[in-house]
Design a protein around this motif. Structure first.
Motif, PDB file in Angstrom:
ATOM      1  N   LEU A  56      65.719  77.095  18.967  1.00  0.00           N
ATOM      2  CA  LEU A  56      65.830  77.128  20.331  1.00  0.00           C
ATOM      3  C   LEU A  56      65.893  78.746  21.285  1.00  0.00           C
ATOM      4  CD1 LEU A  56      65.659  75.329  22.405  1.00  0.00           C
ATOM      5  CD2 LEU A  56      68.065  74.814  23.096  1.00  0.00           C
ATOM      6  N   HIS A  57      64.759  78.699  21.884  1.00  0.00           N
ATOM      7  CA  HIS A  57      64.827  80.115  23.180  1.00  0.00           C
ATOM      8  C   HIS A  57      64.743  80.842  22.364  1.00  0.00           C
ATOM      9  CE1 HIS A  57      64.699  77.178  26.286  1.00  0.00           C
ATOM     10  NE2 HIS A  57      66.255  76.870  26.259  1.00  0.00           N
ATOM     11  N   LEU A  58      63.892  80.827  21.038  1.00  0.00           N
ATOM     12  CA  LEU A  58      64.247  82.349  20.011  1.00  0.00           C
ATOM     13  C   LEU A  58      65.172  82.318  19.395  1.00  0.00           C
ATOM     14  CD1 LEU A  58      61.871  84.997  21.757  1.00  0.00           C
ATOM     15  CD2 LEU A  58      61.080  83.228  20.451  1.00  0.00           C
ATOM     16  N   ARG A  59      66.143  81.349  19.417  1.00  0.00           N
ATOM     17  CA  ARG A  59      67.144  81.126  18.097  1.00  0.00           C
ATOM     18  C   ARG A  59      67.405  80.223  17.684  1.00  0.00           C
ATOM     19  NH1 ARG A  59      67.105  85.598  21.351  1.00  0.00           N
ATOM     20  NH2 ARG A  59      68.035  86.932  22.805  1.00  0.00           N
ATOM     21  N   TRP A  60      68.265  80.537  16.007  1.00  0.00           N
ATOM     22  CA  TRP A  60      68.781  79.862  14.966  1.00  0.00           C
ATOM     23  C   TRP A  60      69.971  79.263  15.349  1.00  0.00           C
ATOM     24  CZ3 TRP A  60      65.440  76.845  12.137  1.00  0.00           C
ATOM     25  CH2 TRP A  60      63.470  77.594  11.994  1.00  0.00           C
ATOM     26  N   SER A 105      69.927  63.787  18.063  1.00  0.00           N
ATOM     27  CA  SER A 105      69.609  65.346  17.457  1.00  0.00           C
ATOM     28  C   SER A 105      70.259  66.275  17.171  1.00  0.00           C
ATOM     29  CB  SER A 105      67.682  65.360  17.764  1.00  0.00           C
ATOM     30  OG  SER A 105      67.788  65.883  19.396  1.00  0.00           O
ATOM     31  N   GLY A 106      69.803  67.064  16.398  1.00  0.00           N
ATOM     32  CA  GLY A 106      70.983  68.002  16.337  1.00  0.00           C
ATOM     33  C   GLY A 106      70.441  68.974  18.462  1.00  0.00           C
ATOM     34  N   ALA A 107      69.123  69.085  18.437  1.00  0.00           N
ATOM     35  CA  ALA A 107      68.321  69.309  19.471  1.00  0.00           C
ATOM     36  C   ALA A 107      69.247  69.100  21.204  1.00  0.00           C
ATOM     37  CB  ALA A 107      66.651  69.741  19.341  1.00  0.00           C
ATOM     38  N   GLU A 108      69.031  67.820  20.458  1.00  0.00           N
ATOM     39  CA  GLU A 108      70.193  67.619  21.780  1.00  0.00           C
ATOM     40  C   GLU A 108      71.227  67.977  22.279  1.00  0.00           C
ATOM     41  OE1 GLU A 108      71.659  62.777  22.579  1.00  0.00           O
ATOM     42  OE2 GLU A 108      69.152  63.392  23.648  1.00  0.00           O
ATOM     43  N   TYR A 109      71.774  67.401  21.417  1.00  0.00           N
ATOM     44  CA  TYR A 109      73.472  68.024  21.159  1.00  0.00           C
ATOM     45  C   TYR A 109      73.672  69.412  21.794  1.00  0.00           C
ATOM     46  CZ  TYR A 109      78.277  68.929  20.062  1.00  0.00           C
ATOM     47  OH  TYR A 109      79.428  69.377  20.246  1.00  0.00           O
ATOM     48  N   LEU A 110      72.429  70.443  21.061  1.00  0.00           N
ATOM     49  CA  LEU A 110      72.869  72.033  21.537  1.00  0.00           C
ATOM     50  C   LEU A 110      72.443  71.842  23.200  1.00  0.00           C
ATOM     51  CD1 LEU A 110      72.913  75.297  20.606  1.00  0.00           C
ATOM     52  CD2 LEU A 110      70.702  74.259  19.722  1.00  0.00           C
ATOM     53  N   ARG A 111      71.047  71.981  23.818  1.00  0.00           N
ATOM     54  CA  ARG A 111      70.766  71.751  24.723  1.00  0.00           C
ATOM     55  C   ARG A 111      72.434  71.492  25.903  1.00  0.00           C
ATOM     56  NH1 ARG A 111      65.481  69.847  23.746  1.00  0.00           N
ATOM     57  NH2 ARG A 111      63.434  72.057  24.144  1.00  0.00           N
ATOM     58  N   ALA A 112      72.751  70.222  25.587  1.00  0.00           N
ATOM     59  CA  ALA A 112      73.619  69.407  26.343  1.00  0.00           C
ATOM     60  C   ALA A 112      74.908  70.876  26.231  1.00  0.00           C
ATOM     61  CB  ALA A 112      74.216  68.779  25.631  1.00  0.00           C
ATOM     62  N   GLY A 113      75.567  71.569  25.221  1.00  0.00           N
ATOM     63  CA  GLY A 113      76.070  72.190  25.528  1.00  0.00           C
ATOM     64  C   GLY A 113      75.649  73.674  25.515  1.00  0.00           C
ATOM     65  N   ASP A 135      63.664  75.602  29.999  1.00  0.00           N
ATOM     66  CA  ASP A 135      64.162  74.602  28.977  1.00  0.00           C
ATOM     67  C   ASP A 135      64.183  73.128  30.200  1.00  0.00           C
ATOM     68  OD1 ASP A 135      64.975  72.919  26.911  1.00  0.00           O
ATOM     69  OD2 ASP A 135      67.196  72.983  26.850  1.00  0.00           O
ATOM     70  N   CYS A 136      62.969  73.149  29.676  1.00  0.00           N
ATOM     71  CA  CYS A 136      62.995  70.987  30.531  1.00  0.00           C
ATOM     72  C   CYS A 136      62.090  69.978  30.690  1.00  0.00           C
ATOM     73  CB  CYS A 136      62.520  71.662  32.402  1.00  0.00           C
ATOM     74  SG  CYS A 136      60.789  72.372  31.875  1.00  0.00           S
ATOM     75  N   ILE A 150      62.625  67.314  34.858  1.00  0.00           N
ATOM     76  CA  ILE A 150      63.582  67.385  34.533  1.00  0.00           C
ATOM     77  C   ILE A 150      64.961  68.380  33.695  1.00  0.00           C
ATOM     78  CG2 ILE A 150      65.922  65.703  33.251  1.00  0.00           C
ATOM     79  CD1 ILE A 150      63.547  63.466  33.545  1.00  0.00           C
ATOM     80  N   VAL A 151      65.558  69.148  34.774  1.00  0.00           N
ATOM     81  CA  VAL A 151      65.960  70.231  34.743  1.00  0.00           C
ATOM     82  C   VAL A 151      67.138  71.016  34.966  1.00  0.00           C
ATOM     83  CG1 VAL A 151      64.376  70.883  36.758  1.00  0.00           C
ATOM     84  CG2 VAL A 151      64.872  73.410  34.219  1.00  0.00           C
ATOM     85  N   GLN A 152      68.139  71.331  33.817  1.00  0.00           N
ATOM     86  CA  GLN A 152      69.037  71.896  34.469  1.00  0.00           C
ATOM     87  C   GLN A 152      69.039  73.623  34.449  1.00  0.00           C
ATOM     88  OE1 GLN A 152      71.872  69.945  33.623  1.00  0.00           O
ATOM     89  NE2 GLN A 152      71.072  68.422  32.837  1.00  0.00           N
ATOM     90  N   VAL A 153      69.271  73.910  35.813  1.00  0.00           N
ATOM     91  CA  VAL A 153      68.799  75.456  36.411  1.00  0.00           C
ATOM     92  C   VAL A 153      70.998  75.601  36.730  1.00  0.00           C
ATOM     93  CG1 VAL A 153      67.011  75.066  36.780  1.00  0.00           C
ATOM     94  CG2 VAL A 153      68.631  74.898  38.661  1.00  0.00           C
TER      95      VAL A 153
END
Length: 326
Positions: free
Chosen positions: A185-189, A228-236, A263-264, A277-280
Motif C-alpha cells: 500500500l502506498h509504495l510500502r510493504w 482483509s489485511g488491506a482494510e485493517y491497515l487502512r483503518a490503522g 487513498d480513497c 469516500i475519503v479520509q483526510v
C-alpha cells in the motif's frame, strides 16, 4: 495432432493458475472426457511438468513445484501484462539497494530472461516493449525479495516467526509473531501479524524488519481483525483523520485523476456521477481539490465539512464583490 496440442496447452494454462481441479471440473473446462484428460496429464508429465494427483471422491489435479522451470505458456495479453508488471516493479524500488539483491535488479533480470521462454511470434512484441516502455522512478523503501518469500511461506504454513523491528522512533525490539498477510500500500510493504507478547494485532513495515527466523513451530490461525489485511491497515493508517463522503456530478475517472495520490474509494453511480469516500488530515485541502474538479457536488457527511464549505463560499463571494480602493 493440432487438436491434441491445443488441448494440452489449454490444460497447462489451467494448471498454471496454481489451483486444484477435480477431474470432472477440468474435463468440463477442456470439453473432453475423463479418459482423455488422464492421457493429456500423462503427456504433460512426459514433457517435464510435475502434475500431482490425488485419487478418490475429493481427488484433484494440481501443477506441483518441480526441480526446473518448464517453458511458460503465455498468450499475448499475459505476456504484455507480465512485462508491464516487471517494469512497474522495477520503477517502484530503489535501483541499488541491499547489495544489488532488491526487487528492481530481480525485475530487470526476469524481464531479460522472458525472451527465451516465449514463442517466436511474441518476441518482436517483447523487444518492442523492452525498448519503448518506461515507468517513472518512484522513491520506495528497499525490501528484500527473500524476506517477502519467507514471510509469505510462514503465513501460508501458519508458522511462528521471530525478527527484530526498528520502529519510527528508532527503537529496536525483538518480536515473536503469527504472520497472516503481506500487504502492499502506498509504495510500502507491510506485515499483518498477531504479536504474541503484545497479545494484539500489529502491522509492521517490511523495510524495518530484520533477522527473520522461522521457528518450525506452528500456530492455530485466528480470524482476521477485518475483512482483509488491506482494510485493517487502512483503518490503522487513517486513525485520527477525518472521513468525508461527497457526491460529485462527473465521471469516476475524472475524480480518480485529480485524487490519484490519495487513498480513497470512488464509487461510480453512472457515466456522469460518482461517490467519493475519503479520509483526510484537513477538510480545507479536500474542499479545494473537489472544488477544482469543475463539477457540481454535494457533501453527504460530515456536518463539519459542510459548514467549512459554507464559510469558504461566503468568503469567496465577499472577495469577488469587493472593489479595490484607490
Amino acid at each position: 495432432m493440432a487438436d491434441v496440442t491445443r488441448r494440452t496447452l489449454e490444460l497447462l494454462a489451467q494448471l498454471q493458475t496454481g489451483r486444484r481441479f477435480s477431474g470432472k471440473e477440468l474435463a468440463a473446462r477442456l470439453e473432453t472426457s475423463p479418459r482423455t484428460l488422464r492421457r493429456d496429464v500423462e503427456r504433460l508429465r512426459e514433457y517435464g511438468y510435475p502434475v500431482s494427483t490425488q485419487p478418490g471422491p475429493s481427488g484433484f489435479y494440481r501443477l506441483a513445484a518441480g526441480q526446473t522451470l518448464p517453458p511458460l505458456v503465455l498468450d499475448d495479453d499475459e505476456a504484455v501484462a507480465t512485462l508491464v508488471g516487471l517494469t512497474l516493479l522495477g520503477a517502484t524500488a530503489p535501483r541499488e539497494p541491499l547489495d544489488g539483491n532488491g526487487f528492481a535488479p530481480a525485475a530487470d533480470r526476469a524481464f531479460g530472461k522472458l525472451d527465451q521462454f516465449l514463442p517466436h511470434r511474441l518476441r518482436p512484441a517483447v523487444v518492442a516493449l523492452r525498448e519503448t516502455v518506461e515507468a517513472a522512478p518512484q522513491n520506495a523503501p528497499a525490501v528484500r525479495p527473500e524476506a517477502l518469500a519467507i514471510l509469505g511461506t510462514a503465513a501460508a504454513w501458519h508458522e511462528y516467526l521471530t525478527f527484530t523491528y526498528l520502529d519510527r522512533d528508532g527503537h529496536t525490539s525483538h518480536r515473536r509473531v503469527e504472520p497472516y498477510r503481506t500487504i502492499y500500500l502506498h509504495l510500502r510493504w507491510y506485515l499483518l501479524a498477531w504479536d504474541v507478547r503484545a497479545v494484539d494485532w500489529r502491522t509492521f513495515r517490511l523495510d524495518r524488519i530484520d533477522e527473520i527466523v522461522p521457528t518450525a513451530s506452528h500456530f492455530t490461525p485466528r480470524p482476521l481483525p477485518a475483512r482483509s489485511g488491506a482494510e485493517y491497515l487502512r483503518a490503522g493508517l487513517s486513525a485520527g483523520r477525518h472521513r468525508a463522503v461527497v457526491t460529485i456530478e462527473t465521471a469516476a475517472a475524472a475524480v480518480a485523476d485529480v485524487l490519484k495520490f490519495q487513498d480513497c474509494e470512488i464509487e461510480s453511480q453512472g457515466p456522469d456521477r460518482c461517490r467519493l469516500i475519503v479520509q483526510v488530515d484537513s477538510f480545507h485541502w479536500l474542499i479545494l481539490q473537489v472544488g477544482l474538479i469543475g463539477a457540481e457536488f454535494a457533501i453527504e457527511e460530515p456536518a463539519e465539512f459542510r459548514d467549512l464549505a459554507a464559510q469558504l463560499a461566503q468568503r469567496l463571494n465577499r472577495a469577488a464583490e469587493s472593489r479595490p480602493t484607490s
